[in-house]
Design an enzyme around this catalytic site. Structure first.
Site, short mmCIF file in Angstrom:
data_model
loop_
_atom_site.label_atom_id
_atom_site.label_comp_id
_atom_site.label_asym_id
_atom_site.label_seq_id
_atom_site.Cartn_x
_atom_site.Cartn_y
_atom_site.Cartn_z
N CYS A 159 -49.49 -99.32 51.13
CA CYS A 159 -48.31 -100.13 52.18
C CYS A 159 -49.26 -101.39 52.62
O CYS A 159 -50.58 -101.29 52.66
CB CYS A 159 -48.52 -99.24 53.39
SG CYS A 159 -47.74 -97.76 53.29
N ARG B 211 -49.58 -102.89 46.96
CA ARG B 211 -50.06 -101.84 47.75
C ARG B 211 -48.84 -101.09 48.06
O ARG B 211 -48.99 -99.76 48.65
CB ARG B 211 -50.47 -102.51 49.24
CG ARG B 211 -51.67 -103.30 49.23
CD ARG B 211 -52.07 -103.80 50.28
NE ARG B 211 -52.78 -102.61 51.25
CZ ARG B 211 -53.91 -102.32 51.14
NH1 ARG B 211 -54.87 -102.99 50.29
NH2 ARG B 211 -54.42 -101.34 51.78
N TRP C 50 -45.46 -98.03 50.54
CA TRP C 50 -45.56 -96.86 49.71
C TRP C 50 -45.49 -95.33 50.59
O TRP C 50 -46.04 -95.24 51.32
CB TRP C 50 -46.90 -97.08 49.10
CG TRP C 50 -47.02 -96.04 47.86
CD1 TRP C 50 -46.72 -96.27 46.47
CD2 TRP C 50 -47.82 -94.95 48.10
NE1 TRP C 50 -47.15 -95.20 45.61
CE2 TRP C 50 -47.79 -94.40 46.60
CE3 TRP C 50 -48.00 -93.97 48.80
CZ2 TRP C 50 -48.12 -93.05 46.19
CZ3 TRP C 50 -48.86 -92.76 48.36
CH2 TRP C 50 -48.90 -92.15 47.02
N ASN D 61 -50.25 -98.40 58.17
CA ASN D 61 -50.51 -98.00 56.92
C ASN D 61 -51.58 -96.79 57.11
O ASN D 61 -52.41 -96.77 58.07
CB ASN D 61 -51.41 -99.34 56.25
CG ASN D 61 -52.05 -98.89 55.06
OD1 ASN D 61 -52.01 -98.12 54.45
ND2 ASN D 61 -53.37 -99.87 54.84
N GLY D 62 -51.47 -95.78 56.24
CA GLY D 62 -52.35 -94.57 56.49
C GLY D 62 -51.36 -93.47 56.80
O GLY D 62 -50.29 -93.39 56.57
N GLU E 226 -58.34 -93.88 29.14
CA GLU E 226 -57.75 -95.29 29.67
C GLU E 226 -56.76 -96.08 28.89
O GLU E 226 -55.71 -96.43 29.41
CB GLU E 226 -59.24 -96.20 29.79
CG GLU E 226 -58.83 -97.49 30.45
CD GLU E 226 -58.23 -97.50 31.76
OE1 GLU E 226 -58.11 -96.44 32.56
OE2 GLU E 226 -57.64 -98.49 32.34
N LYS F 270 -53.12 -96.42 30.43
CA LYS F 270 -52.26 -97.89 30.58
C LYS F 270 -51.12 -97.55 30.02
O LYS F 270 -50.11 -98.33 30.84
CB LYS F 270 -53.25 -98.73 29.73
CG LYS F 270 -53.99 -99.77 30.06
CD LYS F 270 -54.16 -100.37 31.61
CE LYS F 270 -54.28 -99.34 32.53
NZ LYS F 270 -55.15 -99.38 33.67
N GLU G 188 -48.93 -95.43 32.42
CA GLU G 188 -48.44 -95.57 34.05
C GLU G 188 -47.57 -96.74 33.84
O GLU G 188 -46.68 -97.03 34.81
CB GLU G 188 -49.80 -96.02 34.59
CG GLU G 188 -50.43 -97.31 34.27
CD GLU G 188 -51.67 -97.51 35.19
OE1 GLU G 188 -51.76 -96.87 36.31
OE2 GLU G 188 -52.81 -98.08 34.67
N HIS H 190 -56.69 -77.53 18.11
CA HIS H 190 -56.71 -76.14 18.94
C HIS H 190 -55.55 -76.02 19.93
O HIS H 190 -55.88 -75.66 21.36
CB HIS H 190 -57.99 -76.08 19.93
CG HIS H 190 -59.23 -76.17 18.91
ND1 HIS H 190 -59.60 -75.19 18.20
CD2 HIS H 190 -60.22 -77.22 18.47
CE1 HIS H 190 -60.60 -75.60 17.45
NE2 HIS H 190 -61.09 -76.69 17.64
N LYS I 21 -51.60 -99.96 44.18
CA LYS I 21 -52.99 -100.49 43.65
C LYS I 21 -54.06 -99.78 44.54
O LYS I 21 -55.07 -99.24 44.03
CB LYS I 21 -53.02 -102.02 43.68
CG LYS I 21 -54.17 -102.29 42.90
CD LYS I 21 -54.14 -103.58 42.16
CE LYS I 21 -55.15 -104.03 41.47
NZ LYS I 21 -55.26 -103.08 40.28
C1 G6P Z 1 -54.89 -96.59 41.87
C2 G6P Z 1 -54.90 -97.82 40.67
C3 G6P Z 1 -55.66 -97.49 39.58
C4 G6P Z 1 -57.19 -97.47 39.95
C5 G6P Z 1 -57.35 -96.17 41.00
C6 G6P Z 1 -58.57 -96.43 41.69
O1 G6P Z 1 -54.47 -95.58 41.12
O2 G6P Z 1 -53.44 -97.76 40.25
O3 G6P Z 1 -55.41 -98.58 38.70
O4 G6P Z 1 -57.79 -97.03 38.81
O5 G6P Z 1 -56.54 -96.50 42.06
O6 G6P Z 1 -58.66 -97.51 42.41
P1 G6P Z 1 -59.92 -98.28 42.91
O7 G6P Z 1 -59.64 -99.45 43.64
O8 G6P Z 1 -60.80 -97.29 43.53
O9 G6P Z 1 -60.84 -98.67 41.70
#
Ligand code: G6P
Length: 610
Positions: free
Chosen positions: A2, A27, A75, A99-100, A483, A487, A490, A506, A605
């Site tokens: 948010c 956010r 969000w 927010n929160g 990773e 990528k 997501e 396995h 994010k």
């Molecule tokens: C969210 C983002 C990810 C990120 C993760 C941790 O899920 O979408 O891209 O890796 O948070 O975020 P931070 O700000 O703690 O690296």
């Protein structure tokens, strides 16, 4: 999670709020709304969907004229994304954005209903609005109402509120969620982060925990929870040349991918002395710090924990210290067993991730020394760690991290080099060459992969309609695989899993049938022979193999249906190059599937809820 924005001054508030909300969309973006103090009272407009829809709605139904307002992009945590649940939420005397999470909103709601409040949404925020209203109506004092309200709340929150009786003021408070205030030429601003205000801010102040601020067009007052006024500390705002705009790129993700070579150079270059050896005095970390480390516990979420996997591999190989990588949300239930002097390394791009923050507090309570690897300067995690190393990546806006991850790996590599040097586990010459490669060869290799973006077209075309796929690798390629897989999944929404190449047989091999794509990662030449056996297992079951391998490997066509040659680099650092390849594939595939690269569904994010 948010985004909050607020403005009071001499300019038109609506325009500033909308601009700010666009920057804060990373956010959360399932609904948005604004409230503005107009000559006819406070007016609120909100809608389900992105900020651009709110903008359309405002121009269709009449813009809000006024100089003070608050806005929000959401969000969802409590209640579906809908106009009804969008913020601002109003009560009799006020309008509020939040927010929160208010954890005890259930019990509060029950007692507010008894007092006669009628709830129109499913949110915990509405409970906060009514609670604040109930206190305000007793003595008409905003600050005292906020203090009484906060004393009843459990959870983490930041909120901004306009009282009808004080239409030109914005009151705000934060606890465990970010909030900043800024002074501009034409008024005062409130926002969840600094880049949202980069076009206006001259001076900024990060609001402290449980501090109340009251913004007016020409002042910003601060109060503590006893109601005592104090002076807030504003610092000159300097965007350091970083811009929060797309700078001509179609997407922030693409722009941020292209910024990676420079970001790596910055993150590493700052930490090498004139002899090319690691030196963290620039971060105020004394040399001796790296001598007394017996074990390292890395904590992070999502890509940050994936960066940790690469860090672990490098540290254990060259510094010979045992390293554990811990998912932050699990840390409290399964804390690592500490061994001697344990250094806890908290990795976070935003510096605000609630789970990482909770893990950090837990590790401190257990007596561990803490080091943050953080991008956002002054963020909560950065402030609470004993030491902090900033990744200097500049603002990262796209939800899917690219340069954030890359600079985290770069900093971890320099830390590994420093511990090795101080513990004499490798020679000084080795450390020098390793750091040289990290500073020069790796950014060039990343650049070279980016410059071959067109080569991804064929691969993306081939995988774009598949249901699921796999990434496999051995050694450092296995560290890169999670990773790479994240990528792709997501942003393209193709189900993807990462496996150690030898592990596929396995169980998971049963999922390989005609045409199922498998990305075989083989940047490390030494391990290729063994990975080649796993590729054969996949091929003989009809799998479609994309081989991303070291350019020195020959006769690749014999193994794979499609091949991408990766520049030859030190295997320990190769995940940086391999992940760049996967970023490009994820980007291209998402475009082909017609999705918004920067705003994947359901994600945000900065995840400030646990
Ligand atoms: C969210 C983002 C990810 C990120 C993760 C941790 O899920 O979408 O891209 O890796 O948070 O975020 P931070 O700000 O703690 O690296």
């Amino acid at each position: 999670m948010c985004g909050i924005i607020g403005y009071t001054g001499s300019e038109n508030a609506e325009e500033i709020l909308i601009n700010g909300l666009h920057s804060l969309e990373y956010r959360g973006y399932d609904s948005a709304g604004v409230s503005v103090s107009t000559p006819d009272g406070i007016k609120t407009v909100k809608c389900e969907g992105r900020v651009s829809l709110l903008e359309e709605k405002l121009s269709l139904f009449g813009n809000l004229l006024g100089n003070c307002g608050i806005g929000h992009t959401r969000w969802a945590t409590h209640g579906e994304p809908s106009e009804r649940n969008a913020h601002p939420h109003n009560s009799e005397s006020l309008t509020l954005v939040h927010n929160g999470i208010i954890e005890n909103n259930g019990e509060l709601k029950a007692s507010l209903i008894e007092l006669g409040y009628i709830f129109k949404s499913d949110t915990d925020t509405e409970c906060l609005a009514h609670l604040l209203d109930s206190f305000y109506r007793k003595d008409n004092d905003p600050v005292s109402a906020i203090i009484k309200t906060v004393s009843c709340l459990k959870g983490s929150f930041a909120f901004g509120v306009i009282f009808k009786d004080h239409p030109d003021n914005i009151y705000a408070l934060r606890k465990d969620n970010p909030l900043i205030v800024a002074e501009g030429e034409k008024g005062y601003f409130l926002a969840s982060d600094v880049p949202a205000l980069s076009a206006y801010a001259k001076k900024v102040c990060r609001v402290g925990e449980n501090e109340i601020v009251c913004l007016s067009s020409d002042s910003c007052r601060f109060y503590d929870l006893q109601g005592k006024e104090f002076g807030g500390i504003f610092e000159d705002y300097d965007s350091n040349g970083f811009s929060a705009s797309k700078d001509g790129y179609d997407y922030f993700m693409l722009k941020e991918m292209y910024e990676q070579p420079e970001a790596i150079r910055r993150a590493v270059g700052h930490r090498l002395n004139i002899n090319g050896l690691p030196d963290f005095r620039v971060d105020n970390i004394p040399d001796s710090f790296f001598e007394n480390i017996d074990s390292v516990s890395i904590v992070g979420c999502g890509s940050a924990s994936h960066a940790g996997l690469v860090g672990k591999s490098i540290m254990e190989k060259i510094a010979k210290v045992p390293v554990s990588v811990n998912i932050a949300s699990e840390y409290r239930y399964e804390p690592p067993v500490s061994y001697g002097n344990t250094l806890t390394v908290c990795i976070s791009q935003s510096g605000e991730t609630a789970d990482t923050l909770a893990a950090l507090r837990c590790s401190k309570a257990n007596g561990s020394v803490t080091l943050g690897i953080v991008n956002v300067v002054g963020s909560t995690i950065a402030s609470e760690c004993d030491y902090v190393i900033y990744t200097n990546a500049g603002p990262e806006i796209a939800v899917a991290t690219t340069k954030g991850y890359m600079t985290q790996v770069a900093v971890l590599a320099v830390i590994a080099a420093k511990i090795s040097l101080n513990k004499n586990t490798v020679s000084e010459t080795y450390v020098k060459e390793f750091c040289h490669e990290l500073l020069y060869k790796i950014p060039n290799a990343v650049n070279s992969v980016l410059s071959r973006m067109d080569e991804m077209d064929l691969i993306s075309e081939r995988i774009k309609d598949c249901e699921y796929l796999f990434f496999i690798g051995r050694g450092s390629d296995n560290c890169a695989a999670p990773e790479c897989s994240l990528k792709l999944k997501e942003i393209s929404y193709i189900h993807s899993e990462a496996y150690a190449a030898g592990e596929l047989k396995h169980g998971t091999l049963s999922l390989i049938s005609d045409g199922v794509p498998v990305f075989a990662l083989a940047a490390d030449m030494k391990l290729f022979e063994k990975t080649a056996s796993n590729i054969r297992e996949v091929k003989s079951r009809g799998g479609y193999v994309v081989l991303a391998c070291n350019e020195k490997i020959e006769n690749t066509e014999a193994y794979a249906d499609a091949v991408f040659m990766l520049p030859d680099v030190d295997p320990l650092l190769s995940p940086m190059v391999t992940v760049t390849f996967a970023q490009c594939v994820a980007y291209k595939t998402t475009l082909l599937r017609g999705y918004d690269v920067d705003h994947p569904r359901n994600l945000a994010k900065s995840v400030t809820v646990e």
